[in-house]
Design an enzyme around this catalytic site. Structure first.
Site, PDB file in Angstrom:
ATOM      1  N   GLU A  90       0.818  -1.168   0.170  1.00 57.59           N
ATOM      2  CA  GLU A  90      -0.034   0.097   0.102  1.00 57.59           C
ATOM      3  C   GLU A  90       0.839   1.086  -0.060  1.00 57.59           C
ATOM      4  O   GLU A  90       0.545   2.137   0.566  1.00 57.59           O
ATOM      5  CB  GLU A  90      -1.006   0.204   1.321  1.00 57.59           C
ATOM      6  CG  GLU A  90      -1.761  -1.132   1.151  1.00 57.59           C
ATOM      7  CD  GLU A  90      -2.804  -1.525   2.389  1.00 57.59           C
ATOM      8  OE1 GLU A  90      -2.821  -0.328   3.083  1.00 57.59           O
ATOM      9  OE2 GLU A  90      -3.562  -2.379   2.568  1.00 57.59           O
ATOM     10  N   GLU A 125      -6.120 -10.700  -1.547  1.00 60.75           N
ATOM     11  CA  GLU A 125      -6.959 -10.589  -0.541  1.00 60.75           C
ATOM     12  C   GLU A 125      -8.311 -10.601  -0.686  1.00 60.75           C
ATOM     13  O   GLU A 125      -9.135  -9.625  -0.204  1.00 60.75           O
ATOM     14  CB  GLU A 125      -6.562  -9.182   0.355  1.00 60.75           C
ATOM     15  CG  GLU A 125      -5.139  -9.113   0.903  1.00 60.75           C
ATOM     16  CD  GLU A 125      -4.714  -7.916   1.578  1.00 60.75           C
ATOM     17  OE1 GLU A 125      -5.581  -7.294   2.017  1.00 60.75           O
ATOM     18  OE2 GLU A 125      -3.497  -7.707   1.675  1.00 60.75           O
TER      19      GLU A 125
END
Ligand code: G3I
Length: 406
Positions: A189, A304
């Site tokens: 991220e 995910e």
């Protein structure tokens, strides 16, 4: 007006037949508030919908890892030590369905190195041992992130000291799992266009102290300790067209292009794919993005995957159909790209999903975003996933899949 959420029969759709999620979402935009409040639709005209059930494939009861590996796709899930230790039925299902295990929290910095240079690998080791004992691959998540780090990390009186923190954390952790973790999320991220930088990088403690070079440094440090590990850049918000998705994709492409040009040992992009039951994605634009990533010579992992039903109607049958539809449509799209060879869900059962805490339903009903329900029963989502695996083209064999998951 009271709506009819009708399953299997067209009632008042403009064009009879199965409602697409795009149609559904368009209508939900009109009714969203009342749907969220409890599933009763009022306002706007003619609020009734038809759903054709997801078709149930002949191999619906075959374990997900097997259906996936028939197409040389690796399937697995994230989980946690306490779940596997406390729920033996869940552990059996995990072994049945999963060819790869990802620690949901156990390898994050705050757990692994809570105090400077004081490492706690016990939870990660327990999961690595569980995976090895059951012929499951083990994948590390995550070495460098701005979240779940202790308060001292990224803070010191000099940039050199912060760089030492970063490289020491990566070296010690990757060395500890070398030969056991076949892959790592090295940087997680790092893109955030909202932070206003022209390169779209997120302003983290690492960026502030070390500049953009911290990303290259992280990958090189990991590769030095385990040259055989598949090193992944992992990020979210790349699936849809909404909000700042275009900037997020541009930022990721710019980052990966720069890393490849510098010879950084990055091998794959991880697309988190925390999907929304109420959002529509554009298949052709998503496919183009994936191709651009693949053209850089990178593999693509779906890392995910889950489908939030937070804003879907209360009716469980309808919710499950829509969630299954999102799984199927998303996987059918991404699996058209041959570089996508791994699909990992963020949890396996609704009983243990992070969304219970982070994205609860306004009507307080338990959320249903994962393949198994709270009683560990298979949901329609599994049929949607298997339909997508079945219809995907074969891929070159995965070099790292152990025989037991083939
Ligand atoms: O460790 C403490 C424990 O001591 C305390 O008793 C308990 C009380 O709630 O909290 C525990 O910490 C929790 C931690 O997970 C470990 O279980 C935190 O409250 C909780 O917020 C934390 O949530 C995790 C979250 O990352 C943190 O940002 C979720 O389980 C995990 O699913 C989630 O995973 C992230 C990925 O790493 C990156 N991508 C997004 C994804 C979803 O947010």
């Amino acid at each position: 007006m009271s709506p009819a959420w009708t399953k299997g029969a067209a009632v008042s759709l403009p064009q009879p037949g199965r409602i697409t999620r795009r149609q559904f979402v368009a209508r939900l935009g009109c009714f969203g508030a009342t749907v969220a409040a409890g599933g009763l639709l009022t306002g706007c005209a003619a609020p009734s919908f038809a759903f054709s059930p997801i078709s149930i494939p002949a191999n619906a009861s075959v374990p997900l890892k097997q259906v996936a590996s028939d197409k040389a796709i690796l399937f697995g899930a994230a989980t946690q030590q306490w779940i596997l230790q406390s729920d033996s039925e869940y552990a059996k299902d995990f072994v049945k369905h999963c060819g790869v295990l990802v620690p949901e929290n156990e390898l994050k910095w705050a757990t692994v190195e809570p105090q400077p240079n004081s490492f706690n690998f016990a939870p990660g080791d327990w999961l690595a041992d569980f995976a090895a004992a059951n012929g499951i691959l083990f994948r590390g998540h995550c070495l460098v992130w701005h979240n779940q780090i202790p308060s001292w990390a990224g803070r010191a009186t000099s940039a050199a000291a912060i760089q030492d923190q970063l490289t020491n954390h990566i070296s010690q952790t990757v060395r500890h799992y070398a030969g056991r973790a076949y892959s790592w999320d090295v940087v997680n991220e790092a893109i955030n266009p909202d932070d206003g930088r022209p390169d779209y990088l997120r302003k983290t403690v690492w960026l502030n102290a070390l500049g953009p070079a911290y990303i290259d440094l992280a990958f090189r440090t990991a590769a030095e300790e385990d040259p055989n590990a598949i090193l992944v850049y992992n990020d979210y918000g790349l699936e849809y067209e909404t909000g700042n998705a275009a900037a997020r994709r541009a930022g990721v492409l710019k980052l990966l292009t720069g890393l490849k040009a510098s010879g950084t040992p990055v091998h794959a992009l991880g697309i988190q794919a925390h999907l929304q039951g109420t959002d529509s994605f554009n298949s052709s634009s998503l496919a183009s993005f994936l191709k651009e990533v693949a053209d850089l010579g990178l593999k693509i992992f779906i890392t995910e995957l889950d489908v939030s039903d937070q804003r879907l109607p209360a009716d469980i049958g309808i919710r499950d159909e829509i969630v299954a539809d999102v799984y199927q449509q998303f996987l059918e799209t991404v699996l058209q790209e041959p570089a996508v060879n791994t699909v990992i869900t963020w949890g396996l059962s609704d009983k243990y999903t992070w969304l219970n805490q982070f994205s609860p339903r306004p009507d307080h009903q338990p959320v249903r975003p994962l393949p198994l329900d709270r009683s560990l029963q298979p949901k329609t989502a599994i049929a949607g996933m298997i339909n997508a695996f079945n219809s995907s083209a074969g891929r070159p064999p995965l070099p790292y899949v152990p025989a037991s998951t083939q």
